[in-house]
Design a protein around this motif. Sequence first.
Motif, PDB file in Angstrom:
ATOM      1  N   HIS A   9       2.178 -17.379 -13.038  1.00  0.00           N
ATOM      2  CA  HIS A   9       1.173 -16.997 -12.041  1.00  0.00           C
ATOM      3  C   HIS A   9       1.578 -15.659 -11.420  1.00  0.00           C
ATOM      4  O   HIS A   9       2.764 -15.401 -11.211  1.00  0.00           O
ATOM      5  CB  HIS A   9       1.046 -18.081 -10.966  1.00  0.00           C
ATOM      6  N   GLU A  37       1.594 -14.611  -8.526  1.00  0.00           N
ATOM      7  CA  GLU A  37       2.395 -14.717  -7.307  1.00  0.00           C
ATOM      8  C   GLU A  37       3.858 -14.988  -7.630  1.00  0.00           C
ATOM      9  O   GLU A  37       4.727 -14.818  -6.782  1.00  0.00           O
ATOM     10  CB  GLU A  37       1.796 -15.800  -6.393  1.00  0.00           C
ATOM     11  N   GLY A  73      -7.330 -14.179  -4.137  1.00  0.00           N
ATOM     12  CA  GLY A  73      -7.258 -14.356  -2.693  1.00  0.00           C
ATOM     13  C   GLY A  73      -7.851 -13.207  -1.900  1.00  0.00           C
ATOM     14  O   GLY A  73      -7.633 -13.103  -0.691  1.00  0.00           O
ATOM     15  N   GLY A  96      -9.565 -15.875  -9.766  1.00  0.00           N
ATOM     16  CA  GLY A  96      -9.585 -14.782  -8.781  1.00  0.00           C
ATOM     17  C   GLY A  96     -10.838 -14.873  -7.936  1.00  0.00           C
ATOM     18  O   GLY A  96     -11.918 -14.506  -8.381  1.00  0.00           O
ATOM     19  N   SER A  97     -10.680 -15.440  -6.718  1.00  0.00           N
ATOM     20  CA  SER A  97     -11.791 -15.564  -5.753  1.00  0.00           C
ATOM     21  C   SER A  97     -13.013 -16.280  -6.329  1.00  0.00           C
ATOM     22  O   SER A  97     -14.150 -15.891  -6.052  1.00  0.00           O
ATOM     23  CB  SER A  97     -12.175 -14.192  -5.203  1.00  0.00           C
ATOM     24  N   GLY A 135      -8.075 -21.051  -6.594  1.00  0.00           N
ATOM     25  CA  GLY A 135      -7.085 -21.188  -5.534  1.00  0.00           C
ATOM     26  C   GLY A 135      -7.739 -21.705  -4.273  1.00  0.00           C
ATOM     27  O   GLY A 135      -8.007 -22.904  -4.127  1.00  0.00           O
TER      28      GLY A 135
HETATM   29  P1  PGA Z   1      -8.013 -17.599  -5.408  1.00  0.00           P
HETATM   30  O1  PGA Z   1      -6.663 -17.867  -6.259  1.00  0.00           O
HETATM   31  O2  PGA Z   1      -9.098 -18.458  -6.041  1.00  0.00           O
HETATM   32  O3  PGA Z   1      -7.687 -18.026  -4.017  1.00  0.00           O
HETATM   33  O4  PGA Z   1      -8.325 -16.160  -5.531  1.00  0.00           O
HETATM   34  C1  PGA Z   1      -6.691 -18.025  -7.655  1.00  0.00           C
HETATM   35  C2  PGA Z   1      -5.299 -18.263  -8.170  1.00  0.00           C
HETATM   36  O5  PGA Z   1      -4.347 -17.722  -7.607  1.00  0.00           O
HETATM   37  O6  PGA Z   1      -5.098 -18.970  -9.175  1.00  0.00           O
END
Ligand code: PGA
Length: 256
Positions: free
Chosen positions: A95, A97, A174, A213-214, A235
């Motif tokens: 990931h 992160e 995010g 992604g969002s 997320g």
């Molecule tokens: P998000 O995160 O939907 O809050 O953008 C997605 C993820 O990190 O897998």
Amino acid sequence: MRNPIIGGNWKMYKTIDEGIKLAKELVNNLCDLTECDVFICPPFTILEKVSEIIKNSPVKLCAQNMHWAEEGAYTGEISAKMLLDVGCKYVLLGHSERRRGEPQEFDEIINKKLKMALSKGLLPVVCLGETRKERKEGRTEEVIKKQITHSLREIDKIDILKVTIAYEPVWAIGTGDTATPEQAEDVHMYIRNLLSQLYNSEVVEKVRIQYGGSIKPDNMKDLIMQDNIDGGLVGGASLNAESFIKIINACKISLA
Ligand code: PGA
């Protein structure tokens, strides 16, 4: 035809009570789900509790990370065997992160983790994607190619079928800044073409590529209608049962 696959990444959110509540809400509402594969990734501290709740449901358990070694003196780490022991079917690898975390996770480490996960029978979800700077510099394809070739090194065409790829542009995670369906589809198609070169097109037709992604209930529909988008890794919107279920329902339209 590839069935959609939708994951809910809870990240470092949810205490035991909160996790139990969310897992119960999901199970109660998704008990008849057959068309899509759904997994949730609770934090390590609640894997066991959540595992008990979802045991006989279509919702499957996924860990957010694992170590590449079988076992050993790795303080603070968790092994594939431990994840299987607690009922995990899937594991997220690489990931963004974690790729930018401390210690930073490189493609070579992700490849070691991937091999260990596959050897133990876990289904890996390999995450990759470019940063905003890399996209601005026109380097998206170069970055994706490097991540794919290095993280999938020495994975054969039997094992690649067990892998899900999650394309998650870092700038969209995010931020509320979702990739447009066209932007996402361009990269998904590029990934599928790359995989065709590494394996063969027949095999690659079966590999699922999630977008992440969002994702929100109202943008999932347009994303899933793209030819090469096979689901979502969610997320923030997976922390609430109502929005996660709406996202799963939105994915069903691709099957109609
Ligand atoms: P998000 O995160 O939907 O809050 O953008 C997605 C993820 O990190 O897998």
